[in-house]
Scaffold this motif. Structure first.
Motif, PDB file in Angstrom:
ATOM      1  N   SER A   7       0.856  -1.192   0.000  1.00 39.98           N
ATOM      2  CA  SER A   7       0.000   0.000   0.000  1.00 39.98           C
ATOM      3  C   SER A   7       0.889   1.237   0.000  1.00 39.98           C
ATOM      4  O   SER A   7       2.075   1.167   0.351  1.00 39.98           O
ATOM      5  N   LEU A   8       0.306   2.357  -0.377  1.00 37.47           N
ATOM      6  CA  LEU A   8       1.061   3.613  -0.428  1.00 37.47           C
ATOM      7  C   LEU A   8       1.643   3.964   0.942  1.00 37.47           C
ATOM      8  O   LEU A   8       2.784   4.414   1.059  1.00 37.47           O
ATOM      9  N   ARG A   9       0.867   3.742   2.012  1.00 38.37           N
ATOM     10  CA  ARG A   9       1.360   4.094   3.361  1.00 38.37           C
ATOM     11  C   ARG A   9       2.572   3.234   3.728  1.00 38.37           C
ATOM     12  O   ARG A   9       3.530   3.728   4.318  1.00 38.37           O
ATOM     13  N   LEU A  10       2.541   1.939   3.361  1.00 41.34           N
ATOM     14  CA  LEU A  10       3.691   1.083   3.676  1.00 41.34           C
ATOM     15  C   LEU A  10       4.877   1.371   2.759  1.00 41.34           C
ATOM     16  O   LEU A  10       6.028   1.265   3.183  1.00 41.34           O
ATOM     17  N   GLN A  11       4.610   1.765   1.516  1.00 39.60           N
ATOM     18  CA  GLN A  11       5.698   2.204   0.625  1.00 39.60           C
ATOM     19  C   GLN A  11       6.421   3.410   1.225  1.00 39.60           C
ATOM     20  O   GLN A  11       7.648   3.538   1.123  1.00 39.60           O
ATOM     21  N   THR A  12       5.642   4.293   1.849  1.00 37.07           N
ATOM     22  CA  THR A  12       6.215   5.484   2.493  1.00 37.07           C
ATOM     23  C   THR A  12       7.091   5.074   3.671  1.00 37.07           C
ATOM     24  O   THR A  12       8.161   5.643   3.887  1.00 37.07           O
ATOM     25  N   VAL A  13       6.650   4.081   4.426  1.00 33.56           N
ATOM     26  CA  VAL A  13       7.441   3.561   5.547  1.00 33.56           C
ATOM     27  C   VAL A  13       8.766   2.988   5.036  1.00 33.56           C
ATOM     28  O   VAL A  13       9.839   3.271   5.580  1.00 33.56           O
ATOM     29  N   VAL A  14       8.697   2.192   3.963  1.00 30.82           N
ATOM     30  CA  VAL A  14       9.894   1.545   3.385  1.00 30.82           C
ATOM     31  C   VAL A  14      10.952   2.572   3.005  1.00 30.82           C
ATOM     32  O   VAL A  14      12.150   2.371   3.195  1.00 30.82           O
ATOM     33  N   LYS A  15      10.475   3.702   2.487  1.00 31.41           N
ATOM     34  CA  LYS A  15      11.362   4.780   2.038  1.00 31.41           C
ATOM     35  C   LYS A  15      12.334   5.228   3.140  1.00 31.41           C
ATOM     36  O   LYS A  15      13.432   5.697   2.862  1.00 31.41           O
ATOM     37  N   TYR A  16      11.931   5.065   4.393  1.00 30.64           N
ATOM     38  CA  TYR A  16      12.738   5.557   5.512  1.00 30.64           C
ATOM     39  C   TYR A  16      13.536   4.458   6.223  1.00 30.64           C
ATOM     40  O   TYR A  16      14.160   4.716   7.256  1.00 30.64           O
ATOM     41  N   ILE A  17      13.527   3.234   5.675  1.00 35.97           N
ATOM     42  CA  ILE A  17      14.346   2.163   6.245  1.00 35.97           C
ATOM     43  C   ILE A  17      15.710   2.190   5.544  1.00 35.97           C
ATOM     44  O   ILE A  17      15.797   1.883   4.360  1.00 35.97           O
ATOM     45  N   PRO A  18      16.776   2.600   6.231  1.00 35.30           N
ATOM     46  CA  PRO A  18      18.083   2.679   5.570  1.00 35.30           C
ATOM     47  C   PRO A  18      18.582   1.296   5.136  1.00 35.30           C
ATOM     48  O   PRO A  18      18.367   0.309   5.840  1.00 35.30           O
ATOM     49  N   LYS A  19      19.225   1.260   4.002  1.00 39.41           N
ATOM     50  CA  LYS A  19      19.764  -0.006   3.477  1.00 39.41           C
ATOM     51  C   LYS A  19      20.781  -0.576   4.459  1.00 39.41           C
ATOM     52  O   LYS A  19      21.637   0.137   4.969  1.00 39.41           O
ATOM     53  N   GLY A  20      20.648  -1.867   4.728  1.00 41.89           N
ATOM     54  CA  GLY A  20      21.568  -2.532   5.648  1.00 41.89           C
ATOM     55  C   GLY A  20      21.085  -2.569   7.086  1.00 41.89           C
ATOM     56  O   GLY A  20      21.693  -3.241   7.931  1.00 41.89           O
ATOM     57  N   PHE A  21      19.997  -1.854   7.386  1.00 46.54           N
ATOM     58  CA  PHE A  21      19.444  -1.857   8.751  1.00 46.54           C
ATOM     59  C   PHE A  21      18.658  -3.145   8.997  1.00 46.54           C
ATOM     60  O   PHE A  21      17.814  -3.529   8.195  1.00 46.54           O
ATOM     61  N   ARG A  22      18.930  -3.796  10.123  1.00 54.00           N
ATOM     62  CA  ARG A  22      18.092  -4.913  10.571  1.00 54.00           C
ATOM     63  C   ARG A  22      16.825  -4.297  11.163  1.00 54.00           C
ATOM     64  O   ARG A  22      16.901  -3.309  11.891  1.00 54.00           O
ATOM     65  N   MET A  23      15.671  -4.865  10.841  1.00 54.27           N
ATOM     66  CA  MET A  23      14.434  -4.221  11.284  1.00 54.27           C
ATOM     67  C   MET A  23      13.487  -5.182  11.991  1.00 54.27           C
ATOM     68  O   MET A  23      13.548  -6.398  11.793  1.00 54.27           O
ATOM     69  N   ALA A  24      12.636  -4.607  12.833  1.00 58.22           N
ATOM     70  CA  ALA A  24      11.543  -5.356  13.469  1.00 58.22           C
ATOM     71  C   ALA A  24      10.248  -4.639  13.151  1.00 58.22           C
ATOM     72  O   ALA A  24      10.151  -3.415  13.318  1.00 58.22           O
ATOM     73  N   ASP A  25       9.277  -5.390  12.681  1.00 57.53           N
ATOM     74  CA  ASP A  25       7.953  -4.835  12.389  1.00 57.53           C
ATOM     75  C   ASP A  25       6.986  -5.366  13.445  1.00 57.53           C
ATOM     76  O   ASP A  25       6.727  -6.574  13.513  1.00 57.53           O
TER      77      ASP A  25
END
Length: 240
Positions: A7-25
């Motif tokens: 979705s557009l809102r989740l695409q916006t979230v993805v935009k702010y995840i820096p490459k190489g960062f381990r993430m928890a959702d």
């Protein structure tokens, strides 16, 4: 929506995840977001956290379908219980109320020592999120507001740092509207706050017909204060 087309809102979230960062959702539902960022090579490792059995099983199934079991750990638990200290660089919490998001952050504060970025997408009540960030020494890195399927969503991105950064003297206005969003004032921002003003006017009109009590009086004062902040931000006070 699937792991390839968010979705557009989740695409916006993805935009702010820096490459190489381990993430928890946290509250990952079908784990679409972790699957998407791992498949695209943004995150080398992700945790999909769920507190409800049904969505947890959906996430497990989705990760297996994608063949990502070695890179995505699906865990069942309440809020940040699913994360170990130092395990991730970035935490996303999307699609729930701002009060619940701030409660999750407060409950898992001890897990945030080494987290470099929070990406939060409250459906309502974004003020509670900004207040929590401010009180816990997180500075606003970015804010976005967007419209999708007739609903307006906010995305709030924060990093450890001086919490006053970006805020004006009027902290309450910043908490309510978002200091970065107020500067930009795009179309979804105006749609949201003009809608809120109309709603508050309706509530006040109804309250005028009801009982006069101390509690009602306090609520009216609170609504009037918010209306003043919004009217000033939208420059409606100059047009009246």
């Amino acid at each position: 929506m699937n792991t390839d087309t968010l979705s557009l809102r989740l695409q916006t979230v993805v935009k702010y995840i820096p490459k190489g960062f381990r993430m928890a959702d946290i509250g990952s539902d079908h784990a679409y977001l972790p699957c998407h960022v791992v498949k695209r090579g943004i995150a080398p490792f992700a945790i999909a956290g769920e507190v409800v059995q049904g969505p947890f099983q959906s996430a497990v199934k989705q990760v297996k379908i994608e063949g990502l079991e070695t890179q995505i750990s699906v865990r069942m638990g309440d809020g940040l219980e699913v994360v170990n200290s130092g395990e991730v660089d970035c935490i996303t919490i999307c699609g729930m109320g701002g009060t619940l998001i701030s409660t999750i952050l407060e409950g898992g504060k001890n897990k945030l020592d080494q987290v470099k970025r929070l990406i939060l997408q409250p459906n309502v009540g974004s003020r509670a999120v900004r207040v929590w960030l401010y009180e816990n020494n997180w500075k606003l890195f970015a804010e976005e507001i967007l419209e999708e399927d007739g609903k307006v969503y906010e995305v709030i991105v924060a990093e450890p740092g001086e919490p006053r950064t970006g805020y004006s003297e009027n902290l309450e206005a910043g908490f309510l509207l978002g200091p970065i969003l107020t500067k930009k004032q795009n179309e979804p921002f105006r749609i949201k706050w003009e809608g809120e003003l109309a709603n508050w006017r309706r509530i006040l009109a109804q309250m005028e017909q009801g009982n006069e009590s101390a509690e009602n009086e306090l609520r009216k004062q609170d609504i009037h204060q918010k209306m003043r902040i919004v009217e000033e931000a939208l420059h409606l006070d100059e047009k009246s």
